[in-house]
Design an enzyme around this catalytic site. Structure first.
Site, PDB file in Angstrom:
ATOM      1  N   TYR A   1       0.848  -1.200   0.000  1.00 26.24           N
ATOM      2  CA  TYR A   1       0.000   0.000   0.000  1.00 26.24           C
ATOM      3  C   TYR A   1       0.874   1.237   0.000  1.00 26.24           C
ATOM      4  O   TYR A   1       0.724   2.152  -0.812  1.00 26.24           O
ATOM      5  CB  TYR A   1      -0.927  -0.020   1.214  1.00 26.24           C
ATOM      6  CG  TYR A   1      -1.615   1.292   1.500  1.00 26.24           C
ATOM      7  CD1 TYR A   1      -1.081   2.206   2.411  1.00 26.24           C
ATOM      8  CD2 TYR A   1      -2.810   1.632   0.858  1.00 26.24           C
ATOM      9  CE1 TYR A   1      -1.706   3.420   2.662  1.00 26.24           C
ATOM     10  CE2 TYR A   1      -3.450   2.844   1.115  1.00 26.24           C
ATOM     11  CZ  TYR A   1      -2.884   3.730   2.012  1.00 26.24           C
ATOM     12  OH  TYR A   1      -3.508   4.940   2.265  1.00 26.24           O
TER      13      TYR A   1
HETATM   14  N1  LIG Z   1      -9.639   7.149   5.761  1.00 33.19           N
HETATM   15  C1  LIG Z   1      -8.481   7.586   6.247  1.00 33.19           C
HETATM   16  O1  LIG Z   1      -8.310   7.808   7.461  1.00 33.19           O
HETATM   17  C2  LIG Z   1      -7.338   7.819   5.308  1.00 33.19           C
HETATM   18  C3  LIG Z   1      -7.542   7.857   3.929  1.00 33.19           C
HETATM   19  N2  LIG Z   1      -6.485   8.099   3.089  1.00 33.19           N
HETATM   20  C4  LIG Z   1      -6.751   8.167   1.642  1.00 33.19           C
HETATM   21  O2  LIG Z   1      -7.853   9.028   1.410  1.00 33.19           O
HETATM   22  C5  LIG Z   1      -8.661   8.515   0.329  1.00 33.19           C
HETATM   23  C6  LIG Z   1     -10.081   8.304   0.820  1.00 33.19           C
HETATM   24  O3  LIG Z   1     -10.054   7.410   1.933  1.00 33.19           O
HETATM   25  P1  LIG Z   1     -11.362   6.532   2.287  1.00 33.19           P
HETATM   26  O4  LIG Z   1     -12.560   7.341   2.052  1.00 33.19           O
HETATM   27  O5  LIG Z   1     -11.141   5.892   3.600  1.00 33.19           O
HETATM   28  O6  LIG Z   1     -11.286   5.436   1.129  1.00 33.19           O
HETATM   29  P2  LIG Z   1     -12.098   4.043   0.973  1.00 33.19           P
HETATM   30  O7  LIG Z   1     -11.292   2.943   1.598  1.00 33.19           O
HETATM   31  O8  LIG Z   1     -13.481   4.266   1.408  1.00 33.19           O
HETATM   32  O9  LIG Z   1     -12.001   3.841  -0.631  1.00 33.19           O
HETATM   33  C7  LIG Z   1     -12.644   4.755  -1.482  1.00 33.19           C
HETATM   34  C8  LIG Z   1     -13.257   3.991  -2.615  1.00 33.19           C
HETATM   35  O10 LIG Z   1     -12.238   3.466  -3.476  1.00 33.19           O
HETATM   36  C9  LIG Z   1     -12.893   2.533  -4.294  1.00 33.19           C
HETATM   37  N3  LIG Z   1     -11.967   1.551  -4.854  1.00 33.19           N
HETATM   38  C10 LIG Z   1     -11.102   0.771  -4.190  1.00 33.19           C
HETATM   39  N4  LIG Z   1     -10.453  -0.052  -5.058  1.00 33.19           N
HETATM   40  C11 LIG Z   1     -10.965   0.211  -6.286  1.00 33.19           C
HETATM   41  C12 LIG Z   1     -10.737  -0.306  -7.583  1.00 33.19           C
HETATM   42  N5  LIG Z   1      -9.840  -1.285  -7.795  1.00 33.19           N
HETATM   43  N6  LIG Z   1     -11.449   0.200  -8.621  1.00 33.19           N
HETATM   44  C13 LIG Z   1     -12.355   1.188  -8.417  1.00 33.19           C
HETATM   45  N7  LIG Z   1     -12.612   1.728  -7.213  1.00 33.19           N
HETATM   46  C14 LIG Z   1     -11.930   1.233  -6.162  1.00 33.19           C
HETATM   47  C15 LIG Z   1     -13.955   1.845  -3.420  1.00 33.19           C
HETATM   48  O11 LIG Z   1     -15.117   1.716  -4.219  1.00 33.19           O
HETATM   49  P3  LIG Z   1     -16.353   0.740  -3.878  1.00 33.19           P
HETATM   50  O12 LIG Z   1     -16.675   1.024  -2.454  1.00 33.19           O
HETATM   51  O13 LIG Z   1     -17.392   1.217  -4.826  1.00 33.19           O
HETATM   52  O14 LIG Z   1     -15.873  -0.667  -4.107  1.00 33.19           O
HETATM   53  C16 LIG Z   1     -14.122   2.795  -2.238  1.00 33.19           C
HETATM   54  O15 LIG Z   1     -15.441   3.206  -2.001  1.00 33.19           O
HETATM   55  C17 LIG Z   1      -7.969   7.236  -0.130  1.00 33.19           C
HETATM   56  O16 LIG Z   1      -7.129   7.499  -1.242  1.00 33.19           O
HETATM   57  C18 LIG Z   1      -7.157   6.818   1.069  1.00 33.19           C
HETATM   58  O17 LIG Z   1      -6.036   6.015   0.721  1.00 33.19           O
HETATM   59  C19 LIG Z   1      -5.206   8.283   3.546  1.00 33.19           C
HETATM   60  C20 LIG Z   1      -4.962   8.245   4.900  1.00 33.19           C
HETATM   61  C21 LIG Z   1      -6.014   8.047   5.857  1.00 33.19           C
HETATM   62  N1  LIG Z   2      -8.319   3.477   0.985  1.00 34.91           N
HETATM   63  C1  LIG Z   2      -8.083   3.677   2.286  1.00 34.91           C
HETATM   64  N2  LIG Z   2      -6.868   4.089   2.675  1.00 34.91           N
HETATM   65  C2  LIG Z   2      -6.629   4.244   4.001  1.00 34.91           C
HETATM   66  C3  LIG Z   2      -7.624   4.012   4.952  1.00 34.91           C
HETATM   67  C4  LIG Z   2      -8.903   3.598   4.495  1.00 34.91           C
HETATM   68  O1  LIG Z   2      -9.830   3.385   5.302  1.00 34.91           O
HETATM   69  N3  LIG Z   2      -9.066   3.445   3.173  1.00 34.91           N
HETATM   70  N4  LIG Z   2      -7.375   4.173   6.290  1.00 34.91           N
HETATM   71  C5  LIG Z   2      -6.169   4.476   6.716  1.00 34.91           C
HETATM   72  C6  LIG Z   2      -6.009   4.505   8.212  1.00 34.91           C
HETATM   73  O2  LIG Z   2      -6.818   5.485   8.791  1.00 34.91           O
HETATM   74  C7  LIG Z   2      -4.622   4.748   8.681  1.00 34.91           C
HETATM   75  O3  LIG Z   2      -4.278   6.063   8.374  1.00 34.91           O
HETATM   76  C8  LIG Z   2      -4.582   4.554  10.199  1.00 34.91           C
HETATM   77  O4  LIG Z   2      -3.266   4.681  10.630  1.00 34.91           O
HETATM   78  C9  LIG Z   2      -5.035   4.726   5.794  1.00 34.91           C
HETATM   79  N5  LIG Z   2      -5.406   4.618   4.426  1.00 34.91           N
END
Ligand SMILES: NC(=O)C1=CN([C@@H]2O[C@H](COP(=O)(O)OP(=O)(O)OC[C@H]3O[C@@H](n4cnc5c(N)ncnc54)[C@H](OP(=O)(O)O)[C@@H]3O)[C@@H](O)[C@H]2O)C=CC1
Ligand SMILES: Nc1nc2c(c(=O)[nH]1)N=C([C@H](O)[C@@H](O)CO)CN2
Length: 235
Positions: free
Chosen positions: A147
């Site tokens: 990742y």
């Molecule tokens: N949440 C957090 O605390 C953190 C988030 N981030 C980053 O911020 C962004 C948003 O986070 P978050 O809302 O938690 O994200 P999610 O884990 O909710 O992922 C967002 C969406 O990505 C889609 N997705 C995943 N794989 C694929 C694929 N192969 N093809 C098409 N769509 C795909 C999923 O679609 P579906 O549901 O329709 O399958 C999902 O709804 C991300 O880039 C994440 O890495 C970074 C650090 C912390």
């Molecule tokens: N696609 C996603 N990326 C990440 C997620 C997630 O929920 N979806 N969550 C994290 C965590 O919050 C991490 O930051 C905790 O240490 C990171 N990326």
């Protein structure tokens, strides 16, 4: 008065992407979003007038099929926000599949979409690309090696596309640390994660929308990745 060119946000069916898409719509900004699974958030966006386009970014064919469908809906874009992401730890015995899957969604999809949709952006007076990465690329991750590596590759794309597309298109990134937990996260995990930052809070997705707004509105920022991590680097 002509309607502004739409903003594309990927993976907007839930959580951060859904929040940002709804906030853009609140600002009277037309939105096109990608989704992979039918979720309540997908329907909510459609009911707000956003256009949903199915996308499975796990293969080149799936990415190109999305691009083709996207171009049937619009001939211009105000911005592209690459939000779609899979957060998977190493899966014993299936490491390569997990790595390839995250390479595809975190690097290949942004790369191909940026290349194939640059002309749509150039039809808009203001044009931006925003890559949503992760603060973890600052130092690596023992638990999420693939990742982290693929998010680091996304950070590299920010620098290269910023150089390639200037001055017509600005290209920036956002590197969050935890902004919102997942439903299955237990109290012990939540306490452990909160203790990693100086501010020690779960801020919620609005801090990402605020960062997106800053990057879209500031005419003098490109090739920059905003750290939104609660001060993890000073803890
Ligand atoms: N949440 C957090 O605390 C953190 C988030 N981030 C980053 O911020 C962004 C948003 O986070 P978050 O809302 O938690 O994200 P999610 O884990 O909710 O992922 C967002 C969406 O990505 C889609 N997705 C995943 N794989 C694929 C694929 N192969 N093809 C098409 N769509 C795909 C999923 O679609 P579906 O549901 O329709 O399958 C999902 O709804 C991300 O880039 C994440 O890495 C970074 C650090 C912390
Ligand atoms: N696609 C996603 N990326 C990440 C997620 C997630 O929920 N979806 N969550 C994290 C965590 O919050 C991490 O930051 C905790 O240490 C990171 N990326």
């Amino acid at each position: 008065m002509t309607s502004p060119a739409p903003i594309l946000i990927t993976g907007a069916g839930q959580r951060v992407g859904l929040h940002c898409a709804l906030r853009l719509l609140d600002d009277n900004q037309p939105v096109i979003f990608s989704y992979r699974s039918e979720r309540p958030g997908v329907q909510a966006l459609r009911e707000r007038g956003a256009i949903g386009v199915f996308a499975d970014f796990s293969s080149e064919a799936g990415i190109l099929a999305f691009i083709s469908e996207l171009k049937s809906h619009t001939d211009s874009l105000r911005a592209i926000i690459h939000n779609a992401s899979t957060w998977a730890a190493e899966t014993p015995g299936d490491e390569a599949h997990a790595f390839i899957d995250m390479f595809s969604v975190h690097m290949l999809a942004p790369y191909l979409i940026n290349l194939h949709c640059a002309d749509l952006l150039r039809c808009s007076t203001l044009a931006d690309i925003v890559h949503i990465s992760d603060d973890v690329t600052r130092k690596g991750s023992r638990q999420h090696i693939a990742y982290c590596a693929t998010k680091a590759g996304l950070d590299s794309l920010t620098l290269s596309f910023a150089a390639q597309y200037a001055p017509r298109i600005k290209v920036n990134g956002i590197s969050p640390a935890m902004v919102m937990f997942n439903d299955g996260d237990d109290a012990a995990y939540r306490a452990k994660v909160l203790a990693k930052s100086a501010l020690g809070i779960e801020p919620g997705p609005e801090v990402i929308y605020q960062s997106v707004r800053y990057l879209l509105d500031n005419p003098y920022v490109t090739g920059t990745t905003l750290t939104v991590n609660g001060g993890r680097h000073v803890k």
